[in-house]
Motif scaffolding. Structure first.
Motif, PDB file in Angstrom:
ATOM      1  N   GLY A 154       0.857  -1.558   0.016  1.00  0.00           N
ATOM      2  CA  GLY A 154      -0.068   0.185   0.262  1.00  0.00           C
ATOM      3  C   GLY A 154       0.903   1.242   0.037  1.00  0.00           C
ATOM      4  N   LEU A 155       1.707   1.177  -0.711  1.00  0.00           N
ATOM      5  CA  LEU A 155       3.471   2.306  -0.394  1.00  0.00           C
ATOM      6  C   LEU A 155       2.967   3.330  -1.983  1.00  0.00           C
ATOM      7  CD1 LEU A 155       6.053   1.031   0.105  1.00  0.00           C
ATOM      8  CD2 LEU A 155       4.883   2.308   2.414  1.00  0.00           C
ATOM      9  N   ILE A 156       2.614   4.550  -1.298  1.00  0.00           N
ATOM     10  CA  ILE A 156       2.128   5.377  -2.361  1.00  0.00           C
ATOM     11  C   ILE A 156       3.183   5.471  -3.162  1.00  0.00           C
ATOM     12  CG2 ILE A 156       1.477   7.163  -3.364  1.00  0.00           C
ATOM     13  CD1 ILE A 156      -0.025   8.096  -0.915  1.00  0.00           C
ATOM     14  N   LEU A 157       2.865   5.157  -4.614  1.00  0.00           N
ATOM     15  CA  LEU A 157       4.757   4.998  -5.289  1.00  0.00           C
ATOM     16  C   LEU A 157       4.934   6.269  -6.020  1.00  0.00           C
ATOM     17  CD1 LEU A 157       5.191   1.693  -6.985  1.00  0.00           C
ATOM     18  CD2 LEU A 157       5.096   2.161  -4.850  1.00  0.00           C
ATOM     19  N   ARG A 158       6.097   7.044  -5.943  1.00  0.00           N
ATOM     20  CA  ARG A 158       6.247   8.387  -6.673  1.00  0.00           C
ATOM     21  C   ARG A 158       7.267   8.136  -7.981  1.00  0.00           C
ATOM     22  NH1 ARG A 158       3.027  11.076  -5.035  1.00  0.00           N
ATOM     23  NH2 ARG A 158       2.908  11.723  -3.069  1.00  0.00           N
ATOM     24  N   PRO A 159       7.717   8.696  -8.384  1.00  0.00           N
ATOM     25  CA  PRO A 159       8.319   8.433 -10.175  1.00  0.00           C
ATOM     26  C   PRO A 159      10.324   8.343  -9.657  1.00  0.00           C
ATOM     27  CG  PRO A 159       7.287  11.203  -9.630  1.00  0.00           C
ATOM     28  CD  PRO A 159       7.350  10.802  -8.855  1.00  0.00           C
TER      29      PRO A 159
END
Ligand code: COA
Length: 138
Positions: free
Chosen positions: A22-27
């Motif tokens: 459930g981590l929010i992935l970033r560029p």
């Protein structure tokens, strides 16, 4: 279960772990940016592995002044078995060996599970501080 350093061929499995947990992935989570991280302090990017499966991972950082913890994640079916604390303690040990006196982690306000975890293992919220940031590139 053993804790070892991340290798670039782990990337698909670790990316899947981040998403499943459930981590929010970033560029900055794309393969090219992960390679940049490995040029700097690859020994702080760790995975917890059992029978060739990656059950957890953490990215540690050392900027010469503070230690940082990013992207701590444990596969949901393996949570509450001590994997998260095992990864954090190993990053802490490695940071101390580099000279770090303090380690910080950023936790989203809504992520109570994560803040409860960090509280349980000795981390304190810092309500006198706010996080500020600026996007330098995409
Ligand atoms: C946060 C996370 C990494 C914890 O990993 P874990 O392997 O389940 O944690 P551990 O088993 O090492 O827990 C150690 C202690 O932390 C505390 N703890 C862990 N999860 C907790 C929860 N959901 N609520 C309250 N306390 C918790 C407990 O005291 C636990 O000890 P105990 O099980 O003997 O009671 C895991 O829940 C996760 O991957 N969450 C989703 C991703 C995430 O939010 N990551 C953090 C980003 S900042």
């Amino acid at each position: 279960m053993k804790i070892r350093e991340f290798r670039i061929e782990d990337y698909p499995m670790v990316r899947d772990l981040w998403q499943t947990a459930g981590l929010i992935l970033r560029p900055g989570d794309e393969l090219e940016d992960v390679k940049l991280k490995l040029q700097r302090d690859a020994d702080l990017f760790l995975v917890a592995e059992q029978d060739d499966e990656i059950l957890g991972s953490v990215i540690g950082g050392w900027d010469g002044r503070r230690g940082w913890i990013y992207h701590l994640a444990v596969r949901p079916e393996h949570q509450r078995k001590g994997i998260g604390i095992g990864l954090v303690r190993e990053v802490e040990r490695r940071l101390v060996a580099k000279g770090a006196k303090k380690v910080n982690a950023q936790v989203y306000k809504w992520n109570e599970r994560s803040s409860e975890f960090f509280k349980a293992i000795g981390y304190d919220a810092q309500p006198d501080l706010i996080m500020i940031g600026k996007q330098l590139r995409k």
